[in-house]
Design a protein around this motif. Structure first.
Motif, PDB file in Angstrom:
ATOM      1  N   GLU A  55       0.842  -1.202   0.000  1.00 31.31           N
ATOM      2  CA  GLU A  55       0.000   0.000   0.000  1.00 31.31           C
ATOM      3  C   GLU A  55       0.874   1.247   0.000  1.00 31.31           C
ATOM      4  O   GLU A  55       1.908   1.287   0.648  1.00 31.31           O
ATOM      5  CB  GLU A  55      -0.924   0.029   1.231  1.00 31.31           C
ATOM      6  CG  GLU A  55      -1.944  -1.087   1.264  1.00 31.31           C
ATOM      7  CD  GLU A  55      -1.410  -2.384   1.823  1.00 31.31           C
ATOM      8  OE1 GLU A  55      -0.371  -2.347   2.524  1.00 31.31           O
ATOM      9  OE2 GLU A  55      -2.009  -3.430   1.555  1.00 31.31           O
ATOM     10  N   ARG A  56       0.423   2.238  -0.746  1.00 30.15           N
ATOM     11  CA  ARG A  56       1.139   3.499  -0.829  1.00 30.15           C
ATOM     12  C   ARG A  56       0.153   4.652  -0.751  1.00 30.15           C
ATOM     13  O   ARG A  56      -1.015   4.510  -1.091  1.00 30.15           O
ATOM     14  CB  ARG A  56       1.895   3.611  -2.146  1.00 30.15           C
ATOM     15  CG  ARG A  56       2.879   2.503  -2.390  1.00 30.15           C
ATOM     16  CD  ARG A  56       3.688   2.732  -3.628  1.00 30.15           C
ATOM     17  NE  ARG A  56       4.740   3.711  -3.462  1.00 30.15           N
ATOM     18  CZ  ARG A  56       5.877   3.525  -2.813  1.00 30.15           C
ATOM     19  NH1 ARG A  56       6.099   2.374  -2.235  1.00 30.15           N
ATOM     20  NH2 ARG A  56       6.777   4.464  -2.740  1.00 30.15           N
ATOM     21  N   VAL A  57       0.646   5.802  -0.326  1.00 35.69           N
ATOM     22  CA  VAL A  57      -0.112   7.045  -0.356  1.00 35.69           C
ATOM     23  C   VAL A  57       0.630   7.965  -1.320  1.00 35.69           C
ATOM     24  O   VAL A  57       1.839   8.148  -1.205  1.00 35.69           O
ATOM     25  CB  VAL A  57      -0.208   7.681   1.046  1.00 35.69           C
ATOM     26  CG1 VAL A  57      -0.892   9.021   0.977  1.00 35.69           C
ATOM     27  CG2 VAL A  57      -0.929   6.763   2.001  1.00 35.69           C
ATOM     28  N   LEU A  58      -0.104   8.519  -2.288  1.00 37.00           N
ATOM     29  CA  LEU A  58       0.495   9.390  -3.293  1.00 37.00           C
ATOM     30  C   LEU A  58      -0.102  10.778  -3.199  1.00 37.00           C
ATOM     31  O   LEU A  58      -1.310  10.930  -3.032  1.00 37.00           O
ATOM     32  CB  LEU A  58       0.217   8.850  -4.707  1.00 37.00           C
ATOM     33  CG  LEU A  58       0.659   7.436  -5.026  1.00 37.00           C
ATOM     34  CD1 LEU A  58       0.152   7.032  -6.397  1.00 37.00           C
ATOM     35  CD2 LEU A  58       2.161   7.332  -4.981  1.00 37.00           C
ATOM     36  N   LEU A  59       0.740  11.786  -3.311  1.00 31.91           N
ATOM     37  CA  LEU A  59       0.294  13.164  -3.398  1.00 31.91           C
ATOM     38  C   LEU A  59       0.503  13.580  -4.848  1.00 31.91           C
ATOM     39  O   LEU A  59       1.633  13.636  -5.343  1.00 31.91           O
ATOM     40  CB  LEU A  59       1.096  14.063  -2.452  1.00 31.91           C
ATOM     41  CG  LEU A  59       0.687  15.523  -2.396  1.00 31.91           C
ATOM     42  CD1 LEU A  59      -0.759  15.649  -1.923  1.00 31.91           C
ATOM     43  CD2 LEU A  59       1.609  16.295  -1.474  1.00 31.91           C
ATOM     44  N   ILE A  60      -0.604  13.822  -5.552  1.00 29.88           N
ATOM     45  CA  ILE A  60      -0.587  14.091  -6.985  1.00 29.88           C
ATOM     46  C   ILE A  60      -0.987  15.537  -7.237  1.00 29.88           C
ATOM     47  O   ILE A  60      -1.913  16.043  -6.616  1.00 29.88           O
ATOM     48  CB  ILE A  60      -1.575  13.159  -7.722  1.00 29.88           C
ATOM     49  CG1 ILE A  60      -1.274  11.693  -7.432  1.00 29.88           C
ATOM     50  CG2 ILE A  60      -1.601  13.427  -9.218  1.00 29.88           C
ATOM     51  CD1 ILE A  60      -0.007  11.192  -8.034  1.00 29.88           C
ATOM     52  N   ASP A  61      -0.292  16.191  -8.157  1.00 31.25           N
ATOM     53  CA  ASP A  61      -0.650  17.538  -8.601  1.00 31.25           C
ATOM     54  C   ASP A  61      -1.227  17.392 -10.001  1.00 31.25           C
ATOM     55  O   ASP A  61      -0.537  16.971 -10.923  1.00 31.25           O
ATOM     56  CB  ASP A  61       0.595  18.432  -8.614  1.00 31.25           C
ATOM     57  CG  ASP A  61       0.258  19.872  -8.905  1.00 31.25           C
ATOM     58  OD1 ASP A  61      -0.925  20.242  -8.835  1.00 31.25           O
ATOM     59  OD2 ASP A  61       1.198  20.643  -9.206  1.00 31.25           O
ATOM     60  N   ALA A  62      -2.520  17.713 -10.154  1.00 29.56           N
ATOM     61  CA  ALA A  62      -3.195  17.579 -11.446  1.00 29.56           C
ATOM     62  C   ALA A  62      -3.887  18.893 -11.775  1.00 29.56           C
ATOM     63  O   ALA A  62      -4.839  19.273 -11.100  1.00 29.56           O
ATOM     64  CB  ALA A  62      -4.198  16.435 -11.400  1.00 29.56           C
ATOM     65  N   ASP A  63      -3.429  19.572 -12.801  1.00 27.90           N
ATOM     66  CA  ASP A  63      -3.997  20.851 -13.227  1.00 27.90           C
ATOM     67  C   ASP A  63      -4.102  21.859 -12.081  1.00 27.90           C
ATOM     68  O   ASP A  63      -5.088  22.566 -11.938  1.00 27.90           O
ATOM     69  CB  ASP A  63      -5.373  20.650 -13.860  1.00 27.90           C
ATOM     70  CG  ASP A  63      -5.279  20.157 -15.287  1.00 27.90           C
ATOM     71  OD1 ASP A  63      -4.225  20.380 -15.906  1.00 27.90           O
ATOM     72  OD2 ASP A  63      -6.267  19.580 -15.765  1.00 27.90           O
ATOM     73  N   GLY A  64      -3.098  21.908 -11.238  1.00 23.59           N
ATOM     74  CA  GLY A  64      -3.074  22.882 -10.149  1.00 23.59           C
ATOM     75  C   GLY A  64      -3.790  22.421  -8.890  1.00 23.59           C
ATOM     76  O   GLY A  64      -3.730  23.099  -7.879  1.00 23.59           O
ATOM     77  N   LYS A  65      -4.466  21.296  -8.902  1.00 24.98           N
ATOM     78  CA  LYS A  65      -5.106  20.768  -7.693  1.00 24.98           C
ATOM     79  C   LYS A  65      -4.261  19.643  -7.147  1.00 24.98           C
ATOM     80  O   LYS A  65      -3.609  18.918  -7.884  1.00 24.98           O
ATOM     81  CB  LYS A  65      -6.505  20.231  -8.015  1.00 24.98           C
ATOM     82  CG  LYS A  65      -7.535  21.295  -8.186  1.00 24.98           C
ATOM     83  CD  LYS A  65      -8.899  20.666  -8.183  1.00 24.98           C
ATOM     84  CE  LYS A  65      -9.954  21.763  -8.205  1.00 24.98           C
ATOM     85  NZ  LYS A  65     -11.283  21.213  -8.099  1.00 24.98           N
ATOM     86  N   ARG A  66      -4.317  19.512  -5.843  1.00 23.43           N
ATOM     87  CA  ARG A  66      -3.589  18.435  -5.189  1.00 23.43           C
ATOM     88  C   ARG A  66      -4.569  17.356  -4.757  1.00 23.43           C
ATOM     89  O   ARG A  66      -5.620  17.652  -4.185  1.00 23.43           O
ATOM     90  CB  ARG A  66      -2.839  18.963  -3.954  1.00 23.43           C
ATOM     91  CG  ARG A  66      -1.692  19.889  -4.276  1.00 23.43           C
ATOM     92  CD  ARG A  66      -0.387  19.152  -4.159  1.00 23.43           C
ATOM     93  NE  ARG A  66       0.712  19.940  -4.693  1.00 23.43           N
ATOM     94  CZ  ARG A  66       1.794  20.220  -4.021  1.00 23.43           C
ATOM     95  NH1 ARG A  66       1.919  19.851  -2.777  1.00 23.43           N
ATOM     96  NH2 ARG A  66       2.768  20.870  -4.604  1.00 23.43           N
ATOM     97  N   LEU A  67      -4.212  16.114  -5.042  1.00 25.43           N
ATOM     98  CA  LEU A  67      -5.027  14.966  -4.664  1.00 25.43           C
ATOM     99  C   LEU A  67      -4.196  14.036  -3.805  1.00 25.43           C
ATOM    100  O   LEU A  67      -3.024  13.778  -4.106  1.00 25.43           O
ATOM    101  CB  LEU A  67      -5.487  14.198  -5.910  1.00 25.43           C
ATOM    102  CG  LEU A  67      -6.251  14.977  -6.961  1.00 25.43           C
ATOM    103  CD1 LEU A  67      -6.264  14.211  -8.261  1.00 25.43           C
ATOM    104  CD2 LEU A  67      -7.654  15.210  -6.480  1.00 25.43           C
ATOM    105  N   LEU A  68      -4.800  13.517  -2.742  1.00 27.12           N
ATOM    106  CA  LEU A  68      -4.160  12.515  -1.917  1.00 27.12           C
ATOM    107  C   LEU A  68      -4.817  11.190  -2.270  1.00 27.12           C
ATOM    108  O   LEU A  68      -6.026  11.015  -2.084  1.00 27.12           O
ATOM    109  CB  LEU A  68      -4.338  12.846  -0.427  1.00 27.12           C
ATOM    110  CG  LEU A  68      -3.570  11.957   0.537  1.00 27.12           C
ATOM    111  CD1 LEU A  68      -2.069  12.101   0.336  1.00 27.12           C
ATOM    112  CD2 LEU A  68      -3.940  12.302   1.969  1.00 27.12           C
ATOM    113  N   LEU A  69      -4.030  10.259  -2.810  1.00 27.80           N
ATOM    114  CA  LEU A  69      -4.572   8.998  -3.290  1.00 27.80           C
ATOM    115  C   LEU A  69      -3.993   7.845  -2.485  1.00 27.80           C
ATOM    116  O   LEU A  69      -2.815   7.850  -2.125  1.00 27.80           O
ATOM    117  CB  LEU A  69      -4.219   8.789  -4.767  1.00 27.80           C
ATOM    118  CG  LEU A  69      -4.647   9.871  -5.742  1.00 27.80           C
ATOM    119  CD1 LEU A  69      -4.102   9.564  -7.127  1.00 27.80           C
ATOM    120  CD2 LEU A  69      -6.151   9.969  -5.781  1.00 27.80           C
ATOM    121  N   GLY A  70      -4.812   6.853  -2.247  1.00 25.99           N
ATOM    122  CA  GLY A  70      -4.377   5.617  -1.621  1.00 25.99           C
ATOM    123  C   GLY A  70      -4.335   4.524  -2.680  1.00 25.99           C
ATOM    124  O   GLY A  70      -5.290   4.326  -3.420  1.00 25.99           O
TER     125      GLY A  70
END
Length: 126
Positions: free
Chosen positions: A68-83
């Motif tokens: 399992e991983r937690v990813l911090l993604i930057d998509a079009d200026g928004k930040r998403l925290l994904l599991g």
């Protein structure tokens, strides 16, 4: 019957050892040259992709378990925290507003030396 046994052995063709060795060495050089050409072409093709044109990038990643991983993604200026795990991908949080700009960006890492630079250093030490 005895005549067959004592008969002169069949003449074997003479093998040109020098010519065969030259053929093997030229084949080896061609294979090595193909390896270098393939490496050069892959670097040229990778350089064509523009890293600045990407709209999605992984800012940070952290393992929280064996798979399992937690990813911090930057998509079009928004930040998403994904599991991310065996069960798939799940959005944990969507940060509102623009992504924060780092006040103190990390110092750029020096580029890794290429093979020619390493070889010149090695020659200089000898």
């Amino acid at each position: 019957m005895l005549a067959l046994i004592f008969a002169a052995p069949a003449a074997t063709p003479d093998i040109n050892v020098g010519g065969e060795l030259l053929r093997v060495l030229l084949s080896l050089a061609a294979v090595i040259a193909l390896i270098f050409v393939a490496g050069w072409m892959s670097r040229r093709l990778q350089a064509r992709s523009l890293p600045g044109g990407r709209r999605i990038r992984c800012v940070e990643s952290m393992a929280v378990g064996a798979r399992e991983r937690v990813l911090l993604i930057d998509a079009d200026g928004k930040r998403l925290l994904l599991g991310v795990g065996q069960g798939g991908l799940r959005t944990l949080h969507v940060y509102e507003g623009a992504a924060p700009v780092d006040a103190n960006p990390p110092a750029p890492q020096p580029a890794a030396p290429n093979f020619a630079q390493l070889l010149s250093r090695w020659k200089g030490k000898s």
